[in-house]
Design a protein around this motif. Structure first.
Motif, PDB file in Angstrom:
ATOM      1  N   THR A   8     -25.823 -25.003  19.726  1.00 46.81           N
ATOM      2  CA  THR A   8     -26.523 -23.582  19.696  1.00 46.81           C
ATOM      3  C   THR A   8     -26.097 -22.752  20.908  1.00 46.81           C
ATOM      4  O   THR A   8     -25.824 -23.215  22.181  1.00 46.81           O
ATOM      5  CB  THR A   8     -27.858 -23.868  19.956  1.00 46.81           C
ATOM      6  N   TYR A   9     -25.697 -21.461  20.227  1.00 45.39           N
ATOM      7  CA  TYR A   9     -25.419 -20.412  21.135  1.00 45.39           C
ATOM      8  C   TYR A   9     -26.315 -19.964  22.190  1.00 45.39           C
ATOM      9  O   TYR A   9     -27.353 -19.629  21.663  1.00 45.39           O
ATOM     10  CB  TYR A   9     -24.391 -19.275  20.376  1.00 45.39           C
ATOM     11  N   VAL A  10     -25.702 -19.448  23.270  1.00 41.79           N
ATOM     12  CA  VAL A  10     -26.497 -18.821  24.315  1.00 41.79           C
ATOM     13  C   VAL A  10     -25.813 -17.681  25.005  1.00 41.79           C
ATOM     14  O   VAL A  10     -24.720 -18.299  25.349  1.00 41.79           O
ATOM     15  CB  VAL A  10     -27.215 -19.654  25.314  1.00 41.79           C
ATOM     16  N   PHE A  11     -26.167 -16.656  24.905  1.00 40.57           N
ATOM     17  CA  PHE A  11     -25.559 -15.425  25.650  1.00 40.57           C
ATOM     18  C   PHE A  11     -26.145 -14.862  26.798  1.00 40.57           C
ATOM     19  O   PHE A  11     -27.575 -14.778  26.942  1.00 40.57           O
ATOM     20  CB  PHE A  11     -25.156 -14.281  24.621  1.00 40.57           C
ATOM     21  N   GLY A  12     -25.560 -14.325  27.877  1.00 35.60           N
ATOM     22  CA  GLY A  12     -26.377 -14.241  29.090  1.00 35.60           C
ATOM     23  C   GLY A  12     -26.408 -12.484  29.060  1.00 35.60           C
ATOM     24  O   GLY A  12     -25.601 -11.835  28.675  1.00 35.60           O
ATOM     25  N   LEU A  13     -27.704 -12.096  29.782  1.00 39.81           N
ATOM     26  CA  LEU A  13     -27.741 -10.665  30.016  1.00 39.81           C
ATOM     27  C   LEU A  13     -27.396 -10.406  31.450  1.00 39.81           C
ATOM     28  O   LEU A  13     -27.129 -11.161  32.313  1.00 39.81           O
ATOM     29  CB  LEU A  13     -29.357 -10.373  30.079  1.00 39.81           C
ATOM     30  N   PRO A  14     -27.035  -9.108  31.652  1.00 42.14           N
ATOM     31  CA  PRO A  14     -26.770  -8.600  32.895  1.00 42.14           C
ATOM     32  C   PRO A  14     -27.701  -8.950  34.153  1.00 42.14           C
ATOM     33  O   PRO A  14     -27.420  -9.095  35.133  1.00 42.14           O
ATOM     34  CB  PRO A  14     -26.458  -7.181  32.920  1.00 42.14           C
ATOM     35  N   PHE A  15     -29.179  -9.018  33.631  1.00 42.17           N
ATOM     36  CA  PHE A  15     -30.124  -9.330  34.831  1.00 42.17           C
ATOM     37  C   PHE A  15     -31.406  -9.683  33.717  1.00 42.17           C
ATOM     38  O   PHE A  15     -31.402  -9.572  32.600  1.00 42.17           O
ATOM     39  CB  PHE A  15     -30.469  -8.039  35.618  1.00 42.17           C
ATOM     40  N   ALA A  16     -32.444 -10.489  34.572  1.00 39.63           N
ATOM     41  CA  ALA A  16     -33.439 -10.974  33.819  1.00 39.63           C
ATOM     42  C   ALA A  16     -34.339 -10.066  33.357  1.00 39.63           C
ATOM     43  O   ALA A  16     -34.581  -8.886  34.032  1.00 39.63           O
ATOM     44  CB  ALA A  16     -34.286 -12.036  34.759  1.00 39.63           C
ATOM     45  N   THR A  17     -35.263 -10.572  32.366  1.00 32.30           N
ATOM     46  CA  THR A  17     -36.407  -9.541  31.487  1.00 32.30           C
ATOM     47  C   THR A  17     -37.416  -9.752  32.599  1.00 32.30           C
ATOM     48  O   THR A  17     -37.380 -10.622  33.554  1.00 32.30           O
ATOM     49  CB  THR A  17     -36.538 -10.208  30.340  1.00 32.30           C
ATOM     50  N   ALA A  18     -38.507  -8.836  32.433  1.00 29.91           N
ATOM     51  CA  ALA A  18     -39.686  -9.002  33.156  1.00 29.91           C
ATOM     52  C   ALA A  18     -40.446 -10.148  32.834  1.00 29.91           C
ATOM     53  O   ALA A  18     -40.413 -10.911  31.881  1.00 29.91           O
ATOM     54  CB  ALA A  18     -40.454  -7.796  32.807  1.00 29.91           C
ATOM     55  N   ASN A  19     -41.071 -10.722  34.086  1.00 34.76           N
ATOM     56  CA  ASN A  19     -41.655 -11.856  33.912  1.00 34.76           C
ATOM     57  C   ASN A  19     -43.240 -11.543  33.307  1.00 34.76           C
ATOM     58  O   ASN A  19     -44.304 -11.588  34.189  1.00 34.76           O
ATOM     59  CB  ASN A  19     -42.015 -12.536  35.260  1.00 34.76           C
ATOM     60  N   ASP A  20     -43.284 -11.297  32.081  1.00 36.74           N
ATOM     61  CA  ASP A  20     -44.608 -10.972  31.400  1.00 36.74           C
ATOM     62  C   ASP A  20     -44.753 -11.860  30.074  1.00 36.74           C
ATOM     63  O   ASP A  20     -43.870 -12.480  30.019  1.00 36.74           O
ATOM     64  CB  ASP A  20     -44.926  -9.536  31.308  1.00 36.74           C
ATOM     65  N   ILE A  21     -45.651 -11.636  29.301  1.00 35.81           N
ATOM     66  CA  ILE A  21     -46.275 -12.444  28.345  1.00 35.81           C
ATOM     67  C   ILE A  21     -45.377 -12.242  26.990  1.00 35.81           C
ATOM     68  O   ILE A  21     -45.310 -12.845  26.105  1.00 35.81           O
ATOM     69  CB  ILE A  21     -47.681 -12.484  27.848  1.00 35.81           C
ATOM     70  N   VAL A  22     -44.439 -11.180  26.924  1.00 32.36           N
ATOM     71  CA  VAL A  22     -43.999 -10.496  25.790  1.00 32.36           C
ATOM     72  C   VAL A  22     -42.452 -11.009  25.638  1.00 32.36           C
ATOM     73  O   VAL A  22     -42.104 -11.276  26.589  1.00 32.36           O
ATOM     74  CB  VAL A  22     -43.904  -8.863  25.644  1.00 32.36           C
ATOM     75  N   GLU A  23     -41.925 -11.073  24.387  1.00 31.51           N
ATOM     76  CA  GLU A  23     -40.740 -11.368  24.286  1.00 31.51           C
ATOM     77  C   GLU A  23     -39.898 -10.035  23.520  1.00 31.51           C
ATOM     78  O   GLU A  23     -40.941  -9.144  23.190  1.00 31.51           O
ATOM     79  CB  GLU A  23     -40.580 -12.546  23.015  1.00 31.51           C
TER      80      GLU A  23
END
Length: 224
Positions: free
Chosen positions: A144-159
């Motif tokens: 399974t492929y995984v691609f990186g973001l430039p920085f992390a998403t917020a630490n909350d409950i939403v996707e």
């Protein structure tokens, strides 16, 4: 020789000029001030802009060297960075190279290309877009492929989810998804029309990648 009156006049003028210069440089005299400045260093809760150490406002998140910011000074001489006008010396969009991994064997780009771009908007909103072009010497890996973001998403409950498009033997339309507090994205494509279902992209799903295939995807998300 200059008269006593002329000497006094010159002295008075010199004192006036000196007082003006001191006043221009003293916040207690001129009051508060603001201006645009470029960030040259990032500290803990601070940035250095135009040689001045400024405390960051809470809304100024993810500071980067090169940010064009508004800085202001209080009458007591303290500086603060109020927020970003634009990032990367005013270019807005920035380049980054996304990490491309797989759960079994990591791929390698070879003579293909893997390019990412991102921009940051107000209210901690970011947009990232990625283009992967498979070359003749690209190793597509396995799993399974995984691609990186430039920085992390917020630490909350939403996707967050965005759109994906694979141009191969046919055109495949899918999604890109990422969870909270994560810097890794998955791309999903349909595996069947009836019933409608989808799975994460692999080296063979939705099709075995070959030279000339191009994957594109874009995601809007709240960053940390």
């Amino acid at each position: 020789m200059k008269s006593s009156l002329g000497t006094k006049r010159d002295l008075a003028y010199a004192l006036k000029q000196m007082a003006q210069r001191v006043g221009e440089q003293s916040p207690s005299v001129r009051g508060s001030d603001w201006r645009l400045a470029t960030v040259t260093a990032v500290g803990t809760g601070t940035v250095t802009a135009d040689g001045l150490v400024c405390r960051r406002m809470e809304a100024y998140t993810m500071p980067l060297v090169g940010d064009l910011v508004v800085i202001s000074q209080s009458s007591s001489g303290n500086w603060r960075a109020e927020g970003r006008i634009d990032s990367g010396n005013g270019t807005g969009w920035q380049s980054y190279t996304p990490a491309w991994t797989a759960t079994s064997t990591n791929p390698s780009i070879g003579n293909g290309s893997l390019e990412g771009r991102y921009t940051r908007l107000p209210n901690r909103t970011a947009v990232a877009t990625v283009r992967l072009a498979i070359g003749s010497s690209t190793n597509i890996g396995s799993g399974t492929y995984v691609f990186g973001l430039p920085f992390a998403t917020a630490n909350d409950i939403v996707e967050y989810s965005g759109t994906a498009r694979l141009s191969a033997s046919a055109t495949y339309i899918g999604q890109v998804t990422v969870g909270p507090n994560s810097s890794s994205m998955n791309v999903t494509f349909p595996t069947a029309a009836t019933p409608a279902s989808a799975s994460n992209m692999t080296n063979t799903l939705p099709v075995t990648l070959t030279s000339g295939n191009i994957l594109r995807f874009t995601l809007t998300f709240q960053h940390g």
